[in-house]
Design a protein around this motif. Sequence first.
Motif, mmCIF file in Angstrom:
data_model
loop_
_atom_site.group_PDB
_atom_site.id
_atom_site.type_symbol
_atom_site.label_atom_id
_atom_site.label_comp_id
_atom_site.label_asym_id
_atom_site.label_seq_id
_atom_site.Cartn_x
_atom_site.Cartn_y
_atom_site.Cartn_z
ATOM 1 N N ASN A 69 84.503 48.204 5.746
ATOM 2 C CA ASN A 69 84.068 46.969 6.395
ATOM 3 C C ASN A 69 84.256 47.006 7.901
ATOM 4 N N ASN A 70 84.857 48.073 8.404
ATOM 5 C CA ASN A 70 85.016 48.213 9.847
ATOM 6 C C ASN A 70 83.921 49.114 10.401
ATOM 7 N N SER A 71 83.817 49.113 11.713
ATOM 8 C CA SER A 71 82.777 49.932 12.346
ATOM 9 C C SER A 71 83.111 51.416 12.280
ATOM 10 N N ARG A 72 84.366 51.751 11.946
ATOM 11 C CA ARG A 72 84.793 53.143 11.889
ATOM 12 C C ARG A 72 85.520 53.398 10.578
ATOM 13 N N TYR A 73 85.162 54.462 9.896
ATOM 14 C CA TYR A 73 85.845 54.816 8.659
ATOM 15 C C TYR A 73 87.211 55.415 8.968
ATOM 16 N N ASP A 74 88.020 55.585 7.936
ATOM 17 C CA ASP A 74 89.393 56.063 8.075
ATOM 18 C C ASP A 74 89.444 57.381 8.846
ATOM 19 N N LEU A 75 90.396 57.467 9.781
ATOM 20 C CA LEU A 75 90.524 58.644 10.640
ATOM 21 C C LEU A 75 90.827 59.907 9.841
ATOM 22 N N ARG A 76 91.360 59.750 8.648
ATOM 23 C CA ARG A 76 91.780 60.912 7.866
ATOM 24 C C ARG A 76 90.618 61.651 7.210
ATOM 25 N N PHE A 77 89.411 61.109 7.276
ATOM 26 C CA PHE A 77 88.256 61.810 6.714
ATOM 27 C C PHE A 77 87.927 63.049 7.553
ATOM 28 N N MET A 78 87.759 64.180 6.868
ATOM 29 C CA MET A 78 87.376 65.430 7.518
ATOM 30 C C MET A 78 86.176 66.020 6.778
ATOM 31 N N THR A 79 85.507 66.958 7.429
ATOM 32 C CA THR A 79 84.288 67.554 6.883
ATOM 33 C C THR A 79 84.351 69.074 7.040
ATOM 34 N N PRO A 80 84.037 69.815 5.982
ATOM 35 C CA PRO A 80 84.060 71.275 6.121
ATOM 36 C C PRO A 80 82.827 71.803 6.849
ATOM 37 N N TYR A 81 83.064 72.741 7.740
ATOM 38 C CA TYR A 81 82.035 73.553 8.401
ATOM 39 C C TYR A 81 81.215 72.815 9.463
ATOM 40 N N ARG A 82 80.720 71.632 9.182
ATOM 41 C CA ARG A 82 79.852 70.927 10.129
ATOM 42 C C ARG A 82 80.591 69.762 10.776
ATOM 43 N N GLU A 83 79.989 69.186 11.810
ATOM 44 C CA GLU A 83 80.579 68.031 12.478
ATOM 45 C C GLU A 83 80.149 66.732 11.813
ATOM 46 N N GLN A 84 80.988 65.719 11.952
ATOM 47 C CA GLN A 84 80.630 64.377 11.495
ATOM 48 C C GLN A 84 79.772 63.709 12.566
ATOM 49 N N LYS A 85 78.554 63.363 12.200
ATOM 50 C CA LYS A 85 77.653 62.687 13.125
ATOM 51 C C LYS A 85 77.001 61.498 12.419
ATOM 52 N N SER A 86 76.711 60.462 13.211
ATOM 53 C CA SER A 86 76.160 59.235 12.633
ATOM 54 C C SER A 86 74.796 59.443 12.012
ATOM 55 N N SER A 87 74.145 60.545 12.330
ATOM 56 C CA SER A 87 72.834 60.824 11.749
ATOM 57 C C SER A 87 72.923 61.107 10.257
ATOM 58 N N TRP A 88 74.101 61.507 9.769
ATOM 59 C CA TRP A 88 74.221 61.762 8.327
ATOM 60 C C TRP A 88 75.362 61.002 7.660
ATOM 61 N N VAL A 89 76.277 60.399 8.437
ATOM 62 C CA VAL A 89 77.328 59.588 7.838
ATOM 63 C C VAL A 89 77.639 58.428 8.779
ATOM 64 N N ASN A 90 77.589 57.183 8.248
ATOM 65 C CA ASN A 90 77.844 56.032 9.112
ATOM 66 C C ASN A 90 78.156 54.802 8.276
ATOM 67 N N THR A 91 78.704 53.779 8.948
ATOM 68 C CA THR A 91 78.974 52.489 8.306
ATOM 69 C C THR A 91 78.066 51.398 8.865
ATOM 70 N N THR A 92 77.059 51.778 9.633
ATOM 71 C CA THR A 92 76.222 50.790 10.326
ATOM 72 C C THR A 92 74.920 50.464 9.593
ATOM 73 N N GLU A 93 74.335 51.425 8.920
ATOM 74 C CA GLU A 93 73.038 51.180 8.284
ATOM 75 C C GLU A 93 73.148 50.256 7.085
ATOM 76 N N HIS A 94 74.255 50.299 6.368
ATOM 77 C CA HIS A 94 74.523 49.384 5.269
ATOM 78 C C HIS A 94 75.959 48.897 5.417
#
Length: 554
Positions: free
Chosen positions: A351-376
Amino acid sequence: MANIKNPIIPGMAPDPSIIRVDKDYYIATSTFHWNPAVQIFHSTDLANWKLISYALTKGEVNLRGTNTPAGIWAPHLSYDKQSGKFWLAYSHMQNMAGREFNSDSFAMWSDNIQGPWSDPIYLTSIGFDPAVFHDENGKHYVSILEWETRTGYQAPGHIVIAEIDLEKGGIIGNWHRVTTGFTTRGCAEAPQVYKHNGYYYLMIASGGTGYAHGIEMGRSKNIFGPYEANPSGEPIITSSPHHLFSLGDPDSGHFEMYNPKSVMQKAGHGSLVHTTTNEWYIAHLMARPLPNTKLNPLGRETSLQKMTWTKDGWLQMIDGSNLAKMEVPGLRNSDATIQSDQLNNIDDDFNNSRYDLRFMTPYREQKSSWVNTTEHPGNLRIYGGNSFFSQVNPAIMATRATSLNYTAQTSVSFKPDHYSETAGLGLYYDSNNWIYARLCQSDKEDGTVLRLLQAKLGDRIDYIFDEVRVPNNFAEIKINYNLGTTQIMYKISENDDWKQLGDQLDVSYLSDEGVNGEPGEVGGFTAMFNFIGSVDAHQHDSFADFDYYKVINK
């Protein structure tokens, strides 16, 4: 004064580098193939630690295609009192094939521990595990392992030290080879220099990052040596105190050094901190195997040992032994409470504009183009990426497993229109080793089902006979993990009772020793994660909405 309970940072938090600035303590740890890279934790009492940031967040490194267990190794934090700057040194291990270990090392600086950090300053490619030392005379030095590739020479190589120009980058003068280790355990690495009462103290890791791991120390009046070894001839901290002769072994699990009398295993690779109360501690890595095994799903975690200086000017554990303990005395006059596994629970409703800081992603970077809390809003939307076998663009949002008994849970809405589109919840070690309960299209392409998919040492296992129809394209999924086994539960309506999907499964292979890392390695040392994610090997246009993500440690 309360005791400090180890590990102080559970789950993947290896190679800890600890510093104190005023009344604040900071630890940086390795992250390997995970982004954002280099975790930074904060504490004011040494007992309770919180992740506050990452150091490599601006695309400084490309981790796509990173084989286990390469990537970002052994970050080293330091603080230059003269300039008031934080410094971070790290290695980017790019290739381990053929035991060549090609690694580039860099340093970065910041006026604030949470950044922004400077662009990386190239240091060297001589080896790995760099550490920066700021001397009282204003000079700066870097210590590192010089990786040995010549046949017939003692591996993994020499510890070397050189003066460094931190403003322009580059080594001043020559590298000085100072030691191949201070005991017979061999495999000297992770060198760090400290100064105390007129001596330069060189702390190194030894014995390989397995069951023979330990911390050694030598000292010299000159930073370039010669260094005399601790007179005990043994590590000052280890989980396995009995003697080992292992010179020439470049690295090894040393399973014969497993200590059946200790909960803590693999204690080693440490760094030293001086407290505001004039006390001394070493932060170091450790591991907790599954019962009656030598498998470590949680990887290498961070622990703390209380130290003291002897009359002869040598550092030793406060009890006079060298056996690492699961509980140690806390700071004098500290009212810190003893930590519990529940402090590492996660409950994110997005429900916040930013997801939990502890989320990490293997190999690639986290970018709003593929993961976000804004579109829904109120959901984490994940656009499907490559298969999870991919080391390029998997769409995975994961958090470190921090207990050997816990549940991970989510709810997902997803409507696949092709059999190559999936979304769900799982456990993940690397691209060759994971388990995934996912919504997907039925094989007959006549609706959505819930089914289990597994990767084990690179093999694909599809549990086609354990399939549940999901008429509304919605499911809640829960993973019960306990001591290396997992039970997948589900609900296809919020009012349903939980039901089990398939049989209970043995997933103990999702551990440092259970996976298939680079040839010549024991396996990996990067630990198991819990994850939510989505796959779209169709058009890369589908997305899944996750309403919440929860991890409850027991």
